[in-house]
Design a protein around this motif. Sequence first.
Motif, PDB file in Angstrom:
ATOM      1  N   LEU A 189       0.823  -1.206   0.000  1.00 18.25           N
ATOM      2  CA  LEU A 189       0.000   0.000   0.000  1.00 18.25           C
ATOM      3  C   LEU A 189       0.855   1.253   0.000  1.00 18.25           C
ATOM      4  O   LEU A 189       0.535   2.241  -0.673  1.00 18.25           O
ATOM      5  CB  LEU A 189      -0.938  -0.015   1.213  1.00 18.25           C
ATOM      6  CG  LEU A 189      -2.048  -1.070   1.201  1.00 18.25           C
ATOM      7  CD1 LEU A 189      -2.811  -1.061   2.515  1.00 18.25           C
ATOM      8  CD2 LEU A 189      -3.006  -0.845   0.029  1.00 18.25           C
ATOM      9  N   ARG A 193       0.462   0.274  -4.598  1.00 15.33           N
ATOM     10  CA  ARG A 193      -0.299  -0.833  -5.167  1.00 15.33           C
ATOM     11  C   ARG A 193      -1.658  -0.929  -4.477  1.00 15.33           C
ATOM     12  O   ARG A 193      -1.846  -0.494  -3.340  1.00 15.33           O
ATOM     13  CB  ARG A 193       0.464  -2.150  -5.018  1.00 15.33           C
ATOM     14  CG  ARG A 193       1.822  -2.148  -5.710  1.00 15.33           C
ATOM     15  CD  ARG A 193       2.659  -3.315  -5.246  1.00 15.33           C
ATOM     16  NE  ARG A 193       2.045  -4.579  -5.627  1.00 15.33           N
ATOM     17  CZ  ARG A 193       2.407  -5.753  -5.120  1.00 15.33           C
ATOM     18  NH1 ARG A 193       3.342  -5.815  -4.175  1.00 15.33           N
ATOM     19  NH2 ARG A 193       1.815  -6.864  -5.523  1.00 15.33           N
ATOM     20  N   THR A 194      -2.621  -1.527  -5.149  1.00 15.95           N
ATOM     21  CA  THR A 194      -3.946  -1.719  -4.563  1.00 15.95           C
ATOM     22  C   THR A 194      -3.990  -3.035  -3.797  1.00 15.95           C
ATOM     23  O   THR A 194      -3.125  -3.906  -3.970  1.00 15.95           O
ATOM     24  CB  THR A 194      -5.030  -1.741  -5.646  1.00 15.95           C
ATOM     25  OG1 THR A 194      -4.841  -2.907  -6.470  1.00 15.95           O
ATOM     26  CG2 THR A 194      -4.965  -0.485  -6.500  1.00 15.95           C
ATOM     27  N   VAL A 195      -5.016  -3.179  -2.965  1.00 26.35           N
ATOM     28  CA  VAL A 195      -5.175  -4.416  -2.205  1.00 26.35           C
ATOM     29  C   VAL A 195      -5.332  -5.603  -3.150  1.00 26.35           C
ATOM     30  O   VAL A 195      -4.779  -6.685  -2.929  1.00 26.35           O
ATOM     31  CB  VAL A 195      -6.388  -4.313  -1.254  1.00 26.35           C
ATOM     32  CG1 VAL A 195      -6.679  -5.663  -0.598  1.00 26.35           C
ATOM     33  CG2 VAL A 195      -6.139  -3.249  -0.192  1.00 26.35           C
ATOM     34  N   GLY A 196      -6.089  -5.417  -4.228  1.00 26.93           N
ATOM     35  CA  GLY A 196      -6.282  -6.495  -5.187  1.00 26.93           C
ATOM     36  C   GLY A 196      -4.981  -6.940  -5.826  1.00 26.93           C
ATOM     37  O   GLY A 196      -4.753  -8.138  -6.044  1.00 26.93           O
ATOM     38  N   GLU A 197      -4.106  -6.001  -6.146  1.00 23.51           N
ATOM     39  CA  GLU A 197      -2.814  -6.347  -6.730  1.00 23.51           C
ATOM     40  C   GLU A 197      -1.933  -7.082  -5.737  1.00 23.51           C
ATOM     41  O   GLU A 197      -1.201  -8.008  -6.106  1.00 23.51           O
ATOM     42  CB  GLU A 197      -2.115  -5.077  -7.218  1.00 23.51           C
ATOM     43  CG  GLU A 197      -2.801  -4.410  -8.401  1.00 23.51           C
ATOM     44  CD  GLU A 197      -2.202  -3.056  -8.736  1.00 23.51           C
ATOM     45  OE1 GLU A 197      -2.438  -2.568  -9.847  1.00 23.51           O
ATOM     46  OE2 GLU A 197      -1.506  -2.476  -7.864  1.00 23.51           O
ATOM     47  N   TRP A 252     -13.164  -0.843   4.419  1.00 26.76           N
ATOM     48  CA  TRP A 252     -13.051  -1.682   3.215  1.00 26.76           C
ATOM     49  C   TRP A 252     -14.197  -1.396   2.246  1.00 26.76           C
ATOM     50  O   TRP A 252     -13.995  -1.328   1.043  1.00 26.76           O
ATOM     51  CB  TRP A 252     -13.036  -3.144   3.640  1.00 26.76           C
ATOM     52  CG  TRP A 252     -13.013  -4.128   2.506  1.00 26.76           C
ATOM     53  CD1 TRP A 252     -12.040  -4.275   1.561  1.00 26.76           C
ATOM     54  CD2 TRP A 252     -14.020  -5.099   2.214  1.00 26.76           C
ATOM     55  NE1 TRP A 252     -12.363  -5.302   0.686  1.00 26.76           N
ATOM     56  CE2 TRP A 252     -13.579  -5.815   1.074  1.00 26.76           C
ATOM     57  CE3 TRP A 252     -15.232  -5.443   2.797  1.00 26.76           C
ATOM     58  CZ2 TRP A 252     -14.337  -6.852   0.517  1.00 26.76           C
ATOM     59  CZ3 TRP A 252     -15.970  -6.470   2.256  1.00 26.76           C
ATOM     60  CH2 TRP A 252     -15.523  -7.166   1.121  1.00 26.76           C
ATOM     61  N   ASP A 255     -13.422   2.024   0.597  1.00 26.85           N
ATOM     62  CA  ASP A 255     -12.331   2.036  -0.392  1.00 26.85           C
ATOM     63  C   ASP A 255     -11.628   0.681  -0.376  1.00 26.85           C
ATOM     64  O   ASP A 255     -10.599   0.521   0.289  1.00 26.85           O
ATOM     65  CB  ASP A 255     -11.345   3.156  -0.069  1.00 26.85           C
ATOM     66  CG  ASP A 255     -10.303   3.336  -1.171  1.00 26.85           C
ATOM     67  OD1 ASP A 255     -10.333   2.573  -2.155  1.00 26.85           O
ATOM     68  OD2 ASP A 255      -9.449   4.237  -1.031  1.00 26.85           O
ATOM     69  N   PRO A 256     -12.153  -0.307  -1.101  1.00 24.32           N
ATOM     70  CA  PRO A 256     -11.557  -1.654  -1.081  1.00 24.32           C
ATOM     71  C   PRO A 256     -10.169  -1.720  -1.708  1.00 24.32           C
ATOM     72  O   PRO A 256      -9.464  -2.715  -1.505  1.00 24.32           O
ATOM     73  CB  PRO A 256     -12.563  -2.495  -1.872  1.00 24.32           C
ATOM     74  CG  PRO A 256     -13.295  -1.522  -2.719  1.00 24.32           C
ATOM     75  CD  PRO A 256     -13.355  -0.249  -1.944  1.00 24.32           C
ATOM     76  N   ASP A 257      -9.772  -0.685  -2.448  1.00 28.88           N
ATOM     77  CA  ASP A 257      -8.432  -0.684  -3.041  1.00 28.88           C
ATOM     78  C   ASP A 257      -7.356  -0.256  -2.046  1.00 28.88           C
ATOM     79  O   ASP A 257      -6.176  -0.569  -2.228  1.00 28.88           O
ATOM     80  CB  ASP A 257      -8.380   0.253  -4.248  1.00 28.88           C
ATOM     81  CG  ASP A 257      -9.142  -0.301  -5.440  1.00 28.88           C
ATOM     82  OD1 ASP A 257      -9.266  -1.537  -5.522  1.00 28.88           O
ATOM     83  OD2 ASP A 257      -9.611   0.499  -6.265  1.00 28.88           O
ATOM     84  N   SER A 258      -7.759   0.448  -0.988  1.00 26.88           N
ATOM     85  CA  SER A 258      -6.790   0.985  -0.028  1.00 26.88           C
ATOM     86  C   SER A 258      -6.857   0.324   1.338  1.00 26.88           C
ATOM     87  O   SER A 258      -5.952   0.527   2.156  1.00 26.88           O
ATOM     88  CB  SER A 258      -6.997   2.496   0.140  1.00 26.88           C
ATOM     89  OG  SER A 258      -6.860   3.169  -1.099  1.00 26.88           O
ATOM     90  N   SER A 261      -9.690  -6.390   3.656  1.00 25.75           N
ATOM     91  CA  SER A 261     -10.995  -6.866   4.104  1.00 25.75           C
ATOM     92  C   SER A 261     -10.969  -7.251   5.579  1.00 25.75           C
ATOM     93  O   SER A 261      -9.900  -7.497   6.155  1.00 25.75           O
ATOM     94  CB  SER A 261     -11.412  -8.083   3.274  1.00 25.75           C
ATOM     95  OG  SER A 261     -10.582  -9.191   3.593  1.00 25.75           O
TER      96      SER A 261
END
Length: 353
Positions: A189, A193-197, A252, A255-258, A261
């Motif tokens: 982070l 990068r995003t959480v998904g990445e 989450w 902003d699920p990218d930052s 979960s």
Amino acid sequence: MRFRTQSSPHVIPAHSVGGVMQQVLMALVPGTLAMTWFFGWGVLVNVLLGVLFAVTFEAAMVAARKRPVMATLADNSAIVTGWLFALAIPPLAPFWVTLIGIAFAIIVAKHLYGGLGYNPFNPAMVGYVVVLVSFPREMALWPAPSTLPESPLTLLQTLQTVLTGSLPGAQAWDAVTRATPLDAMREGLVSGRTVGEITASPLFGSFTETGWEWVGNFFLLGGLYLLFRRIIHWHIPVAVILGVAIPAGFFWLLDPDSFASPAFHVFSGAVIIGAFFIATDPVSASTTPLGRILYGAGIGVLIFVIRTWGGYPDAVAFAVLLMNMVAPTLDHLTRPRIFGRTRGGPPSGDGRA
């Protein structure tokens, strides 16, 4: 016929101190074996060293205080402290890290306050925080899960590493160790990068890194056993887990990218073992029903806050110690009303106005 009336209290406790500690040790076995499976022999080596050092320091302090040594050791509290501390540190940490941490846990956090029943802070967490702050390099030597390294360390190689502080042969630390899921998430982070990445790596399972989520499941199994045997109450574990999951879920959803979960936070690091085995310490935790809920919720919220905006990825020890300071006040403010006494007044029928 005359009968002798024994002194109060007349209610015999359901569990002795030694019996409670034995049940806790039994409940720790599944999670300990899971950690050993995924992270190598160092877990068991640390447990053996932690227990040995804890019992030795306990016996020395009890003897110095001119108390019965064997009777004190029989309560098994030193073994629990040594075991929990050993599970908290990296499996490849040098032996002197365990020695210093256990020394602070038993001597400073326990016996300098008067021994078992008088310590305001959880001894294992005091020892852990001391070595975490003092030796950050050694406390980062977490081995990669057993599915990752091409040649995991054998038992003899692990012993050599723990006793000497260096890997055998020409092996490099980068080939054996790996960042924990919480470290990987924080570093990813920070780097943009995003959480998904970050979680797209094949090392991540359903919730977090494969080894860590299974370890959490097995410690959860041990915690449920303690609940079933009525060794602990449900208030603190449930409040800790919800205290982490609810704010984690809120951010989450925003902003699920930052933000990771709730499941990632619960099954990464020491949340499960902290909720069932550390926060529930009967000496340093809150004791009233409402106090337990507030105490556990405070630990959970602090874990999320420190993980997200603080300087340490896994904040269970700091959260527990901070709430240890609050526990006496919570007990004072949440005392249940005594049967037969009105709020703010004397017991009914005592003749006083």
